[in-house]
Write a protein that holds these residues in place. Structure first.
Motif, PDB file in Angstrom:
ATOM      1  N   ASP A  85     -40.308  17.828  29.024  1.00  0.00           N
ATOM      2  CA  ASP A  85     -41.542  18.511  29.456  1.00  0.00           C
ATOM      3  C   ASP A  85     -42.147  19.323  28.311  1.00  0.00           C
ATOM      4  O   ASP A  85     -43.375  19.351  28.131  1.00  0.00           O
ATOM      5  CB  ASP A  85     -41.254  19.439  30.642  1.00  0.00           C
ATOM      6  CG  ASP A  85     -41.068  18.665  31.940  1.00  0.00           C
ATOM      7  OD1 ASP A  85     -41.325  17.449  31.944  1.00  0.00           O
ATOM      8  OD2 ASP A  85     -40.656  19.287  32.942  1.00  0.00           O
ATOM      9  N   GLN A 112     -43.521  13.070  31.312  1.00  0.00           N
ATOM     10  CA  GLN A 112     -42.696  14.250  31.524  1.00  0.00           C
ATOM     11  C   GLN A 112     -41.300  13.840  31.990  1.00  0.00           C
ATOM     12  O   GLN A 112     -41.044  12.673  32.309  1.00  0.00           O
ATOM     13  CB  GLN A 112     -43.375  15.159  32.556  1.00  0.00           C
ATOM     14  CG  GLN A 112     -44.692  15.741  32.078  1.00  0.00           C
ATOM     15  CD  GLN A 112     -45.336  16.617  33.137  1.00  0.00           C
ATOM     16  OE1 GLN A 112     -45.994  16.107  34.034  1.00  0.00           O
ATOM     17  NE2 GLN A 112     -45.158  17.918  33.029  1.00  0.00           N
ATOM     18  N   GLY A 113     -40.400  14.836  32.055  1.00  0.00           N
ATOM     19  CA  GLY A 113     -39.077  14.569  32.589  1.00  0.00           C
ATOM     20  C   GLY A 113     -39.165  14.193  34.057  1.00  0.00           C
ATOM     21  O   GLY A 113     -39.880  14.835  34.824  1.00  0.00           O
ATOM     22  N   HIS A 114     -38.459  13.145  34.470  1.00  0.00           N
ATOM     23  CA  HIS A 114     -38.673  12.620  35.821  1.00  0.00           C
ATOM     24  C   HIS A 114     -37.381  12.483  36.627  1.00  0.00           C
ATOM     25  O   HIS A 114     -37.380  11.854  37.691  1.00  0.00           O
ATOM     26  CB  HIS A 114     -39.344  11.237  35.708  1.00  0.00           C
ATOM     27  CG  HIS A 114     -38.601  10.278  34.822  1.00  0.00           C
ATOM     28  ND1 HIS A 114     -37.459   9.655  35.213  1.00  0.00           N
ATOM     29  CD2 HIS A 114     -38.849   9.889  33.547  1.00  0.00           C
ATOM     30  CE1 HIS A 114     -37.031   8.878  34.216  1.00  0.00           C
ATOM     31  NE2 HIS A 114     -37.842   9.005  33.197  1.00  0.00           N
ATOM     32  N   TYR A 115     -36.298  13.057  36.171  1.00  0.00           N
ATOM     33  CA  TYR A 115     -35.042  12.880  36.896  1.00  0.00           C
ATOM     34  C   TYR A 115     -34.982  13.832  38.087  1.00  0.00           C
ATOM     35  O   TYR A 115     -35.344  15.002  37.991  1.00  0.00           O
ATOM     36  CB  TYR A 115     -33.860  13.120  35.955  1.00  0.00           C
ATOM     37  CG  TYR A 115     -33.946  12.253  34.723  1.00  0.00           C
ATOM     38  CD1 TYR A 115     -33.803  10.877  34.829  1.00  0.00           C
ATOM     39  CD2 TYR A 115     -34.223  12.813  33.478  1.00  0.00           C
ATOM     40  CE1 TYR A 115     -33.918  10.065  33.709  1.00  0.00           C
ATOM     41  CE2 TYR A 115     -34.334  12.013  32.349  1.00  0.00           C
ATOM     42  CZ  TYR A 115     -34.188  10.637  32.474  1.00  0.00           C
ATOM     43  OH  TYR A 115     -34.312   9.844  31.370  1.00  0.00           O
ATOM     44  N   ARG A 116     -34.529  13.320  39.236  1.00  0.00           N
ATOM     45  CA  ARG A 116     -34.483  14.083  40.479  1.00  0.00           C
ATOM     46  C   ARG A 116     -33.052  14.122  41.013  1.00  0.00           C
ATOM     47  O   ARG A 116     -32.214  13.299  40.640  1.00  0.00           O
ATOM     48  CB  ARG A 116     -35.387  13.436  41.531  1.00  0.00           C
ATOM     49  CG  ARG A 116     -36.837  13.203  41.092  1.00  0.00           C
ATOM     50  CD  ARG A 116     -37.505  12.234  42.037  1.00  0.00           C
ATOM     51  NE  ARG A 116     -36.766  10.961  42.099  1.00  0.00           N
ATOM     52  CZ  ARG A 116     -36.900  10.059  43.052  1.00  0.00           C
ATOM     53  NH1 ARG A 116     -37.742  10.289  44.045  1.00  0.00           N
ATOM     54  NH2 ARG A 116     -36.196   8.950  43.030  1.00  0.00           N
ATOM     55  N   HIS A 172     -37.066   8.297  26.174  1.00  0.00           N
ATOM     56  CA  HIS A 172     -38.408   8.840  25.961  1.00  0.00           C
ATOM     57  C   HIS A 172     -38.886   8.637  24.524  1.00  0.00           C
ATOM     58  O   HIS A 172     -39.999   9.035  24.193  1.00  0.00           O
ATOM     59  CB  HIS A 172     -38.435  10.330  26.308  1.00  0.00           C
ATOM     60  CG  HIS A 172     -38.255  10.601  27.776  1.00  0.00           C
ATOM     61  ND1 HIS A 172     -39.303  10.582  28.669  1.00  0.00           N
ATOM     62  CD2 HIS A 172     -37.139  10.835  28.500  1.00  0.00           C
ATOM     63  CE1 HIS A 172     -38.852  10.824  29.890  1.00  0.00           C
ATOM     64  NE2 HIS A 172     -37.535  10.982  29.817  1.00  0.00           N
ATOM     65  N   ASN A 185     -35.031  17.048  31.367  1.00  0.00           N
ATOM     66  CA  ASN A 185     -36.350  17.344  31.950  1.00  0.00           C
ATOM     67  C   ASN A 185     -37.022  18.509  31.229  1.00  0.00           C
ATOM     68  O   ASN A 185     -38.224  18.458  30.923  1.00  0.00           O
ATOM     69  CB  ASN A 185     -36.198  17.689  33.434  1.00  0.00           C
ATOM     70  CG  ASN A 185     -36.027  16.453  34.304  1.00  0.00           C
ATOM     71  OD1 ASN A 185     -36.236  15.319  33.837  1.00  0.00           O
ATOM     72  ND2 ASN A 185     -35.639  16.651  35.541  1.00  0.00           N
TER      73      ASN A 185
END
Length: 399
Positions: A228, A239-243, A328, A224
């Motif tokens: 970003d 953008q980085g989207h890992y949660r 990405h 992320n």
């Protein structure tokens, strides 16, 4: 002599003979030890003259020490007893608090001195780092290629609270602190992951307890931060989207530090964050190819039909990170080759990337990069950059 006494004597002799010859009868013939991460001593050549007999004897003892039956169990028992006494019995592994293990191999980055801060970078070291990084950035910029230098924090940098209280910190500043200061007025983009990792510790464990490396959650956090940053330069589509919700927890065998103690099945990891199936859209169809014999660790992933391409100099931390970063990029070329300028030139001309990422774990900042060749194309590009700034400065560092 009573018959019972005679039987006892016979059993005693048999027990002695069994204990004497059992290691020979159960010899193991592996060529390498996975747990110790080393090649085992090979069986020596038979001697052809009296001089070689002494050489054979020494080599045979080394071979026997590595292969006698029961060695694995004895080593395991030794490390278990050491742990019970509050140590590990290995110079490469340090026992921390609450079951945490830390890597301390003095031949592999010297993590212990890094923690103690007793072996800082000298002024010459810092000038070398700055010269090499600025040379790479200037040459790549002259070719329209972006460049980012990424420093992965040591495990003890993020989790000092679990380090052994027997080890004292003597210095004030870490090598990474020194390098960041040396580059603060430089044009080289540096991604220092320490702050986002320290802030994200409350979300879950980011490094393994019994392994040198970060886990899936730590790798996703790094992805992320990196993505970003690249997005802000227009180098990724999103953008980085890992949660945190993208991960579940499970137990697993101990990691590489536990394996160094032959205890990976005993020192298990619990509540390890693992990425959920389907989160990594490219994970199951990465194209991993060994491209040539000179660089067997070279890997190419092609996860998108459009977007930018990347050349990534990496170490073992990118093993977990690669699936999160790959999706990405249209194409990503990963290499474990040392990121010397000559290697950078060769791979850039071969793969023509849009961006170059150079990742290095913090403990390897003590290993200095090779100075640029004064006659090389990258160094000339660096000099041109310096000349363009000559109205503000007249000094040009020499390689």
């Amino acid at each position: 002599m009573k018959s019972s006494d005679r039987m006892f004597d016979i059993l005693l002799v048999l027990s002695f003979l069994v204990s004497l010859f059992l290691p020979l009868a159960t010899l193991r013939f592996e060529q390498a030890s996975v747990s110790e991460k080393r090649s085992l001593a090979p069986f020596p050549q038979w001697p052809k003259n009296t001089h070689e007999i002494r050489v054979f004897q020494t080599a045979f003892e080394k071979w026997f020490d590595d292969h006698f039956g029961g060695r694995h169990r004895l080593v395991q028992a030794y490390h278990l007893m050491s742990l019970a006494l509050g140590t590990t019995g290995s110079p490469r592994v340090l026992l921390g608090k609450d079951g945490w293990l830390f890597y301390t191999d003095p031949e592999d980055g010297n993590n212990l001195d890094d923690y103690r801060r007793t072996d800082p970078l000298t002024q010459d070291d810092l000038e070398r780092w700055r010269l090499v990084l600025e040379t790479k950035a200037a040459w790549l910029k002259s070719r329209g290629i972006a460049y980012f230098f990424i420093v992965v924090p040591n495990k003890h940098t993020i989790y000092p609270e679990y380090y052994s209280s027997r080890v004292r910190v003597h210095g004030v500043r870490s090598r990474l602190d020194q390098l960041m200061d040396a580059l603060k007025d430089s044009d080289v983009p540096v991604l220092d992951l320490r702050k986002p990792f320290l802030e994200a510790k409350v979300l879950g464990r980011l490094y393994h307890k019994t392994d040198t490396h970060w886990n899936d959650l730590g790798a996703a956090l790094a992805a992320n931060v990196i993505v970003d940053k690249l997005f802000s330069f227009g180098l990724t589509a999103g953008q980085g989207h890992y949660r945190v919700e993208d991960f579940f927890q499970r137990s697993a065998e101990g990691g590489d530090l536990a394996r160094m103690l032959n205890l990976s099945r005993i020192l298990k990891e619990h509540q390890v964050p693992v990425v959920r199936p389907g989160v990594l859209r490219c994970f199951d169809h990465n194209q991993d190819d060994v491209l040539n014999a000179e660089d067997p660790e070279l890997i190419i992933t092609s996860c998108r039909s459009e977007g930018k391409s990347a050349l990534i100099f990496r170490d073992s931390f990118f093993t977990r990170l690669r699936p999160f970063v790959s999706e990405h990029f249209r194409k990503a070329v990963y290499t474990m080759a040392l990121p010397e300028i000559e290697t950078l030139e060769r791979l850039v001309k071969e793969y023509a990337p849009d961006v170059v990422l150079e990742e290095r774990v913090e403990r390897y900042l003590k290993v200095l990069p090779k100075a640029p060749d004064p006659d090389s194309e990258p160094y000339r590009a660096y000099l041109e950059t310096r000349v363009s700034k000559a109205t503000h400065s007249t000094s040009v560092p020499c390689p």
